[in-house]
Every structure is written in C-alpha cells, then in structure tokens.
Design a protein around this motif. Structure first.
Motif, PDB file in Angstrom:
ATOM      1  N   LEU A 153       0.947  -1.132  -0.087  1.00  0.00           N
ATOM      2  CA  LEU A 153       0.018   0.062  -0.026  1.00  0.00           C
ATOM      3  C   LEU A 153       0.812   1.326   0.051  1.00  0.00           C
ATOM      4  N   SER A 154       2.008   1.123   0.633  1.00  0.00           N
ATOM      5  CA  SER A 154       2.820   2.300   0.802  1.00  0.00           C
ATOM      6  C   SER A 154       3.435   2.711  -0.565  1.00  0.00           C
ATOM      7  N   ALA A 155       3.771   1.386  -1.238  1.00  0.00           N
ATOM      8  CA  ALA A 155       4.514   1.741  -2.629  1.00  0.00           C
ATOM      9  C   ALA A 155       3.453   2.135  -3.557  1.00  0.00           C
ATOM     10  N   ALA A 156       2.259   1.710  -3.388  1.00  0.00           N
ATOM     11  CA  ALA A 156       1.283   2.218  -4.351  1.00  0.00           C
ATOM     12  C   ALA A 156       0.948   3.599  -4.328  1.00  0.00           C
ATOM     13  N   GLN A 157       0.819   4.132  -3.202  1.00  0.00           N
ATOM     14  CA  GLN A 157       0.558   5.526  -2.493  1.00  0.00           C
ATOM     15  C   GLN A 157       1.732   6.457  -3.137  1.00  0.00           C
ATOM     16  N   ASP A 158       2.867   5.773  -2.852  1.00  0.00           N
ATOM     17  CA  ASP A 158       4.298   6.515  -3.527  1.00  0.00           C
ATOM     18  C   ASP A 158       4.003   6.637  -5.089  1.00  0.00           C
ATOM     19  N   LEU A 159       3.716   5.931  -5.789  1.00  0.00           N
ATOM     20  CA  LEU A 159       3.394   5.776  -7.262  1.00  0.00           C
ATOM     21  C   LEU A 159       2.455   6.736  -7.564  1.00  0.00           C
ATOM     22  N   VAL A 160       1.392   6.560  -7.074  1.00  0.00           N
ATOM     23  CA  VAL A 160       0.456   7.725  -7.559  1.00  0.00           C
ATOM     24  C   VAL A 160       0.697   9.135  -7.084  1.00  0.00           C
ATOM     25  N   SER A 161       1.546   9.268  -6.033  1.00  0.00           N
ATOM     26  CA  SER A 161       1.818  10.447  -5.607  1.00  0.00           C
ATOM     27  C   SER A 161       3.023  11.177  -6.610  1.00  0.00           C
ATOM     28  N   SER A 162       3.723  10.197  -6.952  1.00  0.00           N
ATOM     29  CA  SER A 162       5.145  10.608  -7.868  1.00  0.00           C
ATOM     30  C   SER A 162       4.905  10.656  -9.234  1.00  0.00           C
ATOM     31  N   ARG A 163       3.957   9.923  -9.567  1.00  0.00           N
ATOM     32  CA  ARG A 163       4.063   9.448 -11.136  1.00  0.00           C
ATOM     33  C   ARG A 163       2.798   9.485 -11.790  1.00  0.00           C
ATOM     34  N   GLY A 164       1.501   9.633 -10.824  1.00  0.00           N
ATOM     35  CA  GLY A 164       0.314   9.637 -11.346  1.00  0.00           C
ATOM     36  C   GLY A 164      -0.415   8.106 -11.290  1.00  0.00           C
ATOM     37  N   VAL A 165      -1.650   8.309 -11.452  1.00  0.00           N
ATOM     38  CA  VAL A 165      -2.411   7.027 -11.499  1.00  0.00           C
ATOM     39  C   VAL A 165      -2.104   6.042 -12.719  1.00  0.00           C
ATOM     40  N   ASP A 166      -1.737   6.533 -13.791  1.00  0.00           N
ATOM     41  CA  ASP A 166      -1.347   5.646 -14.670  1.00  0.00           C
ATOM     42  C   ASP A 166       0.019   4.643 -14.536  1.00  0.00           C
ATOM     43  N   SER A 167       0.628   4.924 -13.541  1.00  0.00           N
ATOM     44  CA  SER A 167       1.665   4.120 -13.129  1.00  0.00           C
ATOM     45  C   SER A 167       1.257   3.063 -12.343  1.00  0.00           C
ATOM     46  N   LEU A 168      -0.083   2.879 -11.798  1.00  0.00           N
ATOM     47  CA  LEU A 168      -0.382   1.913 -10.976  1.00  0.00           C
ATOM     48  C   LEU A 168      -0.697   0.739 -11.459  1.00  0.00           C
ATOM     49  N   THR A 169       0.218  -0.013 -11.746  1.00  0.00           N
ATOM     50  CA  THR A 169      -0.111  -1.295 -12.351  1.00  0.00           C
ATOM     51  C   THR A 169       0.562  -2.286 -11.328  1.00  0.00           C
ATOM     52  N   MET A 170      -0.034  -3.544 -11.372  1.00  0.00           N
ATOM     53  CA  MET A 170       0.371  -4.716 -10.278  1.00  0.00           C
ATOM     54  C   MET A 170       1.764  -4.818 -10.319  1.00  0.00           C
ATOM     55  N   ASN A 171       2.539  -5.017 -11.436  1.00  0.00           N
ATOM     56  CA  ASN A 171       3.822  -5.224 -11.688  1.00  0.00           C
ATOM     57  C   ASN A 171       4.860  -4.128 -11.150  1.00  0.00           C
ATOM     58  N   GLU A 172       4.336  -2.798 -11.435  1.00  0.00           N
ATOM     59  CA  GLU A 172       5.163  -1.760 -11.023  1.00  0.00           C
ATOM     60  C   GLU A 172       5.017  -1.450  -9.452  1.00  0.00           C
ATOM     61  N   VAL A 173       3.988  -1.852  -8.897  1.00  0.00           N
ATOM     62  CA  VAL A 173       3.691  -1.834  -7.527  1.00  0.00           C
ATOM     63  C   VAL A 173       4.559  -3.018  -6.884  1.00  0.00           C
ATOM     64  N   ALA A 174       4.541  -3.923  -7.402  1.00  0.00           N
ATOM     65  CA  ALA A 174       5.423  -5.221  -6.902  1.00  0.00           C
ATOM     66  C   ALA A 174       6.790  -4.789  -6.825  1.00  0.00           C
ATOM     67  N   VAL A 223       5.169 -10.005  -7.837  1.00  0.00           N
ATOM     68  CA  VAL A 223       3.849  -9.634  -8.198  1.00  0.00           C
ATOM     69  C   VAL A 223       2.548 -10.751  -7.832  1.00  0.00           C
ATOM     70  N   GLY A 224       2.972 -11.932  -7.580  1.00  0.00           N
ATOM     71  CA  GLY A 224       2.140 -12.754  -7.023  1.00  0.00           C
ATOM     72  C   GLY A 224       1.608 -12.613  -5.639  1.00  0.00           C
TER      73      GLY A 224
END
Length: 204
Positions: free
Chosen positions: A31-52, A59-60
């Motif tokens: 969840l922390s990684a997902a929030q950091d991604l959205v904050s720094s790179r926007g919602v389009d960056s929120l993929t399961m692979n990138e969050v992992a 990713v599993g």
C-alpha cells in the motif's frame, strides 16, 4: 495432551502468527508503494507489476493480498479514508476539533479536494458504478455528510443542515472534480476558491 503434542501445537501457532505478521508487513509495504507511485508518477503508473517492483515483493504477493487491480485501489481508498476520518475526529484544528465550525468545514472540503487531486481518476469509475442510494447513505459519504451537517448546525442553527451538507459535497463528486480539472482545465486553487464562495453563506 502429552508434551510432544503440546510442543507441536505451540509451534503451529507460532508459525501461523509469523505468517500473519509477514502478511501484514507485505500489505503495508504494498500500500505504501502504491501511494508513493500515485503521488510521484500519477495514477497511470499504478500497475500490479510496478507496485510489486517498488514494494520489493513478487507480483504474486500483490495478487494474493489484493486479488486484482480493483482490490488494490479499494484498499488504497479505504486507507486514505481512514486517515481523513482520524484527522477529522482527533487531528489538529482546523480539520480536527477545536476550530470555528466554518473553518472546519473549509478545512474538510479543501482536504477532500486534495484527496481527489491525487486519487480522483481512480475514484471516478468506481463512483459511477455505485447505486445512488448506497453511495449517498452508506460508507464514506455518510460519514462526510454527518460531519458537515453537524458543523453547519453549529454555525447556522436555523439553516437546513441536511440539505446544505449534500450541497457542499456535490462539487466534490470524483467524476465532476476530474472533469473540471482535466476537461475544463480548472486549477485546484480555482476549485478551492469556488468552495470558499459556497461556504461564505454560512458565515454570520
């Protein structure tokens, strides 16, 4: 139960506790990684692979914890909503208790605009699919409505607080906010200024 059985039972409980702790840590890390991604790179960056990748897990693991992209988004929204509600009930003023009711209303509306600025594009599709009765009288909307209604009643006891709470929340529908930001090219400051104009009618 003999000693061997007792030892085996204790070991099994210890392993389960360890697994639960690992799962909780992984969930928080993801969840922390997902929030950091959205904050720094926007919602389009929120993929399961990138969050992992950002979380440093497979990713599993992300899929096991959240099921799919929609489950991850829902968990993020729930966490953000819990943070907002904690700030409302126990945080510092003006968002938290201790400030003038109109200032608390302004602080809440501005804070929610900030949430929409970051997550509105994720929230709008889910909001559009939610049946109206459920959306307006359950979950976060009901909490927000009750909070504003109580503050309006304090600021203007003679006013129709129930109606006005709905009226103040209407401009903060995720679909409308994202339309104003991306289609109408309104700035966040312009939207907040408009909210201030709506609130001005509550001031004596």
């Amino acid at each position: 139960m003999d000693q061997l059985q007792a030892d085996s039972s204790l070991e099994a409980r210890s392993e389960k506790a360890h697994e639960r702790a690992d799962a909780a840590r992984n969930r928080a890390r993801i969840l922390s990684a997902a929030q950091d991604l959205v904050s720094s790179r926007g919602v389009d960056s929120l993929t399961m692979n990138e969050v992992a990748r950002v979380a440093g897990v497979g990713v599993g693991t992300v899929y096991r914890r959240f099921g799919d992209h929609g489950g991850l988004v829902e968990a993020m929204m729930n966490q953000r909503e819990h943070q907002l509600q904690r700030a409302i009930t126990a945080g510092p003023p003006p968002l938290g208790p201790g400030a003038d009711p109109v200032e608390r209303i302004r602080a809440f509306l501005h804070s929610y605009a900030d949430v929409l600025e970051e997550y509105g594009s994720l929230m709008a599709p889910a909001e559009a699919m939610m049946p109206s009765p459920r959306r307006y009288r359950s979950g976060p909307y009901a909490v927000h409505h009750r909070h504003l209604r109580d503050l309006i009643a304090q600021a203007r006891p003679e006013a129709d607080a129930t109606y006005l709470a709905d009226a103040l929340l209407a401009p903060l529908a995720a679909g409308l906010y994202t339309h104003q930001r991306h289609h109408d090219q309104m700035s966040r400051d312009r939207i907040k200024a408009g909210l201030n104009n709506l609130i001005s009618g509550l001031q004596r």
